[in-house]
Design an enzyme around this catalytic site. Structure first.
Site, short mmCIF file in Angstrom:
data_model
loop_
_atom_site.label_atom_id
_atom_site.label_comp_id
_atom_site.label_asym_id
_atom_site.label_seq_id
_atom_site.Cartn_x
_atom_site.Cartn_y
_atom_site.Cartn_z
N LYS A 51 38.29 -25.52 40.55
CA LYS A 51 36.99 -25.33 39.85
C LYS A 51 36.94 -25.61 38.35
O LYS A 51 35.96 -26.45 37.99
CB LYS A 51 36.70 -23.79 39.97
CG LYS A 51 36.15 -23.47 41.59
CD LYS A 51 36.20 -21.89 41.72
CE LYS A 51 35.97 -21.61 43.35
NZ LYS A 51 36.00 -20.32 43.71
N GLN A 95 36.88 -14.70 40.62
CA GLN A 95 37.43 -15.17 41.81
C GLN A 95 37.82 -14.08 42.73
O GLN A 95 38.42 -13.13 42.21
CB GLN A 95 38.72 -16.07 41.36
CG GLN A 95 39.36 -16.66 42.50
CD GLN A 95 38.76 -17.72 43.23
OE1 GLN A 95 38.15 -18.71 42.75
NE2 GLN A 95 38.74 -17.46 44.72
N ASP A 118 27.79 -18.25 42.04
CA ASP A 118 28.39 -18.03 43.48
C ASP A 118 27.08 -17.62 44.70
O ASP A 118 27.33 -17.97 45.76
CB ASP A 118 29.25 -17.30 43.67
CG ASP A 118 30.66 -17.63 43.68
OD1 ASP A 118 30.76 -18.67 43.99
OD2 ASP A 118 31.70 -16.71 43.18
#
Ligand code: NAP
Length: 281
Positions: A51, A95, A118
């Site tokens: 990422k 995460q 997200d």
């Protein structure tokens, strides 16, 4: 035919790079993604690394916060809260999964909807359910982009999604429904799974069980999307028995090199969108 996510993703990132440059020229700063990781899980470490490098590749700024497992929950919460209040941060990503013992929900709730790149927040999921999408969960969003590359008309198709997680299965089903598919969602309590999957024109596997979907579960000519990432003897394997299902499918995604690369690309796209949305307030 293969739907090669890596190639679709490379094209999309090239396009994003141009848009990020335009943003910087116009607003005098780069879009910024903050990534928080807790613990040493190797898979999570790899995802975070990818990422961060994805941000660099398209010219975005990234902030990286790494905490050891055992760091007090309050310290993680303070970081998320300060990033939430920071005007130069456009997206915040924690995460998942967090190591055991952390209250994941409490931490995620500190991310404002506008910075939830997200697409996991109840508001963003709810908007998707109402077909008024704002930030769409990255993995299913990437799958829709990959489906678009097949040129196949989705309206009216029978779509079956195996998996009902809030992060993959449910948003995937909503996106397919919003695209006018007739959608069936299956899960661990589903009876007669193979009978259902055999009717699917589009079959999405998001289960987390290596090679779970076998050729006898698949209709001839189906589009098969394999979201699964499983590690077996050090190798990455999907949820689909690729070797045998490939012979029946019209289109299929490989693992690795399929859905995975697209997920990160959609995260980058969501971060840019969040930055642009902020300028329009
Ligand atoms: P999850 O939260 O564990 O959900 C798995 C789903 O599969 C659940 O809904 C579960 O049903 C269902 N399931 C389990 N066993 C089943 C069975 N025997 N028959 C039918 N359904 C069954 O997993 P997830 O987060 O959605 O992820 C799914 C997979 O995608 C994992 O391999 C994950 O690593 C991968 N993934 C990949 C990406 C990517 O970028 N490619 C991104 C995210 C996730 P119940 O609800 O009844 O338990």
């Amino acid at each position: 035919m293969l739907i090669y996510g890596k190639a679709v993703s490379a094209d999309a990132r090239e396009e994003l790079k141009g848009k990020v440059e335009d943003f910087e020229n116009k607003y005098g700063r780069k879009p910024c993604l903050a990534v928080i990781i807790v613990g040493e899980d190797p898979a999570s470490q790899t995802y975070v690394k990818n990422k961060i490098s994805g941000c660099a590749q398209v010219g975005m700024k990234s902030l990286h916060y790494e905490y050891a497992d055992g760091t007090p929950q309050s310290e993680i919460e303070n970081t998320v809260a300060s990033l939430a209040a920071d005007d130069t941060v456009d997206g915040i990503l924690v995460q998942l999964p967090l190591p055991k013992g952390y209250d994941e929900k409490k931490i995620l709730e500190l991310i404002p909807d506008e910075k939830d790149v997200d697409g996991f927040s109840p508001t963003n999921l709810g908007l998707l359910a109402m077909n008024r999408p704002r930030t769409i969960s990255c993995t299913p969003f990437g799958v829709m982009k990959m489906l678009a590359t097949t040129g196949v008309e989705l309206a009216g198709k029978n779509a079956v999604v195996i998996g009902r997680s809030n992060t993959v299965g449910k948003p995937m089903a909503m996106l397919l429904l919003n695209a006018d598919c007739t959608v069936t969602v299956c899960h661990s309590k589903t009876h007669g799974l193979a009978e259902i999957t055999k009717k699917a024109d589009i079959l999405v596997a998001a289960i987390g069980r290596p090679k779970f979907v076998t050729a006898d579960m698949v209709k001839d000519g189906a589009i098969v999307i394999d979201v699964g990432i499983n590690r077996v003897d050090g190798k990455l394997v999907g949820d689909v028995d690729f070797e045998n299902v490939e012979k029946k499918a019209s289109f299929i995604t490989p693992v690795p090199g399929g859905v995975g690369p697209m997920t990160i690309t959609m995260l980058l796209a969501n971060t840019l969108e969040a930055a642009v949305a902020k300028t329009q307030k």
